[in-house]
Design a protein around this motif. Structure first.
Motif, PDB file in Angstrom:
ATOM      1  N   LEU A  20       0.825  -1.195   0.000  1.00 30.13           N
ATOM      2  CA  LEU A  20       0.000   0.000   0.000  1.00 30.13           C
ATOM      3  C   LEU A  20       0.870   1.259   0.000  1.00 30.13           C
ATOM      4  CD1 LEU A  20      -2.952   1.071   0.322  1.00 30.13           C
ATOM      5  CD2 LEU A  20      -2.602   0.896   2.791  1.00 30.13           C
ATOM      6  N   VAL A  21       1.885   1.274   0.843  1.00 28.44           N
ATOM      7  CA  VAL A  21       2.789   2.425   0.912  1.00 28.44           C
ATOM      8  C   VAL A  21       3.600   2.548  -0.376  1.00 28.44           C
ATOM      9  CG1 VAL A  21       4.772   3.416   2.137  1.00 28.44           C
ATOM     10  CG2 VAL A  21       2.889   2.383   3.428  1.00 28.44           C
ATOM     11  N   GLU A  23       2.807   1.565  -3.320  1.00 27.53           N
ATOM     12  CA  GLU A  23       1.918   2.034  -4.378  1.00 27.53           C
ATOM     13  C   GLU A  23       1.681   3.537  -4.270  1.00 27.53           C
ATOM     14  OE1 GLU A  23      -2.619   1.277  -5.952  1.00 27.53           O
ATOM     15  OE2 GLU A  23      -1.568  -0.367  -4.974  1.00 27.53           O
ATOM     16  N   ALA A  24       1.514   4.033  -3.048  1.00 26.82           N
ATOM     17  CA  ALA A  24       1.309   5.472  -2.850  1.00 26.82           C
ATOM     18  C   ALA A  24       2.542   6.267  -3.259  1.00 26.82           C
ATOM     19  CB  ALA A  24       0.964   5.752  -1.389  1.00 26.82           C
ATOM     20  N   LEU A  60       5.189   9.763   5.539  1.00 26.45           N
ATOM     21  CA  LEU A  60       4.375   9.550   4.351  1.00 26.45           C
ATOM     22  C   LEU A  60       3.624  10.816   3.960  1.00 26.45           C
ATOM     23  CD1 LEU A  60       3.705   7.329   2.322  1.00 26.45           C
ATOM     24  CD2 LEU A  60       1.749   6.717   3.746  1.00 26.45           C
ATOM     25  N   VAL A  64       3.648  12.147   0.013  1.00 26.42           N
ATOM     26  CA  VAL A  64       2.477  11.999  -0.852  1.00 26.42           C
ATOM     27  C   VAL A  64       1.797  13.362  -0.964  1.00 26.42           C
ATOM     28  CG1 VAL A  64       0.250  10.848  -1.160  1.00 26.42           C
ATOM     29  CG2 VAL A  64       2.178   9.584  -0.183  1.00 26.42           C
ATOM     30  N   VAL A  69      -5.095  10.784  -1.802  1.00 28.00           N
ATOM     31  CA  VAL A  69      -4.374   9.511  -1.813  1.00 28.00           C
ATOM     32  C   VAL A  69      -3.847   9.203  -0.415  1.00 28.00           C
ATOM     33  CG1 VAL A  69      -2.320   8.316  -2.700  1.00 28.00           C
ATOM     34  CG2 VAL A  69      -3.776   9.629  -4.261  1.00 28.00           C
ATOM     35  N   LEU A  70      -3.310  10.201   0.258  1.00 27.07           N
ATOM     36  CA  LEU A  70      -2.787  10.000   1.609  1.00 27.07           C
ATOM     37  C   LEU A  70      -3.879   9.500   2.554  1.00 27.07           C
ATOM     38  CD1 LEU A  70      -0.465  10.276   3.660  1.00 27.07           C
ATOM     39  CD2 LEU A  70      -1.262  12.618   4.046  1.00 27.07           C
ATOM     40  N   GLN A  72      -6.611   8.037   1.791  1.00 33.24           N
ATOM     41  CA  GLN A  72      -7.028   6.713   1.333  1.00 33.24           C
ATOM     42  C   GLN A  72      -6.061   5.648   1.874  1.00 33.24           C
ATOM     43  OE1 GLN A  72      -7.116   6.381  -2.973  1.00 33.24           O
ATOM     44  NE2 GLN A  72      -9.103   5.392  -2.854  1.00 33.24           N
ATOM     45  N   VAL A  73      -4.760   5.929   1.796  1.00 32.40           N
ATOM     46  CA  VAL A  73      -3.753   4.994   2.300  1.00 32.40           C
ATOM     47  C   VAL A  73      -3.933   4.787   3.803  1.00 32.40           C
ATOM     48  CG1 VAL A  73      -1.276   4.719   2.760  1.00 32.40           C
ATOM     49  CG2 VAL A  73      -2.058   5.415   0.487  1.00 32.40           C
ATOM     50  N   GLY A  77      -4.975   1.301   5.457  1.00 32.18           N
ATOM     51  CA  GLY A  77      -4.060   0.718   6.438  1.00 32.18           C
ATOM     52  C   GLY A  77      -4.770   0.399   7.734  1.00 32.18           C
TER      53      GLY A  77
END
Length: 147
Positions: A20-21, A23-24, A60, A64, A69-70, A72-73, A77
């Protein structure tokens, strides 16, 4: 089809968090290490991460640019951590209250788990955000407890 073992399911969640990270951060170029942090305690989950790029470890939220997106991550998570809690309960295993994981590009994954109450303990409780910040401070000072 073979039944998934507890260990496999437990690691699958952590692998998913690292993915996940990554991908971000896709397109950020040269991620050397990813650090994931999770807190699962008192009916709450908290997820955060940082990564090393170009020799610097950054949070993070600093890496990002797209806030959507942040968030969402972070949400995904936290959802994965709730699933980890479910997996532990289904297998009659203790669930860690905190999880510290380090993925090294091309070198594997290490983790440390805390099982004692941290955020909900009566004396000197440690909020998840404070635990993550303390770990990040140690990493910035060159002290990686997982190394």
């Amino acid at each position: 089809m073979a039944e998934t073992t507890f260990e496999d399911a437990f690691m699958d969640i952590q692998t998913g968090l690292v993915s996940l990270v990554l991908e971000a951060l896709e397109g950020s170029g040269g991620v050397a290490r990813v650090f994931i942090f999770g807190a699962i305690e008192g009916g709450m989950t908290s997820f955060n991460a940082c990564a090393e790029l170009a020799g610097r470890i950054e949070r993070l939220d600093a890496l990002v640019a797209d806030r959507r997106v942040l968030f969402q991550v972070m949400g995904l998570g936290s959802k994965d951590l709730a699933e980890l809690e479910t997996i532990c309960a289904q297998h009659g295993r203790a669930c860690p209250t905190q999880l510290y994981g380090r993925y090294v590009a091309g070198g594997g994954y290490d983790a440390r788990y805390v099982y004692e109450p941290m955020a909900t303990r009566a004396v000197d409780p440690v909020a998840p955000g404070a635990a993550f910040s303390a770990w990040l401070d140690a990493l910035w000072a060159g002290r990686d407890p997982l190394a």
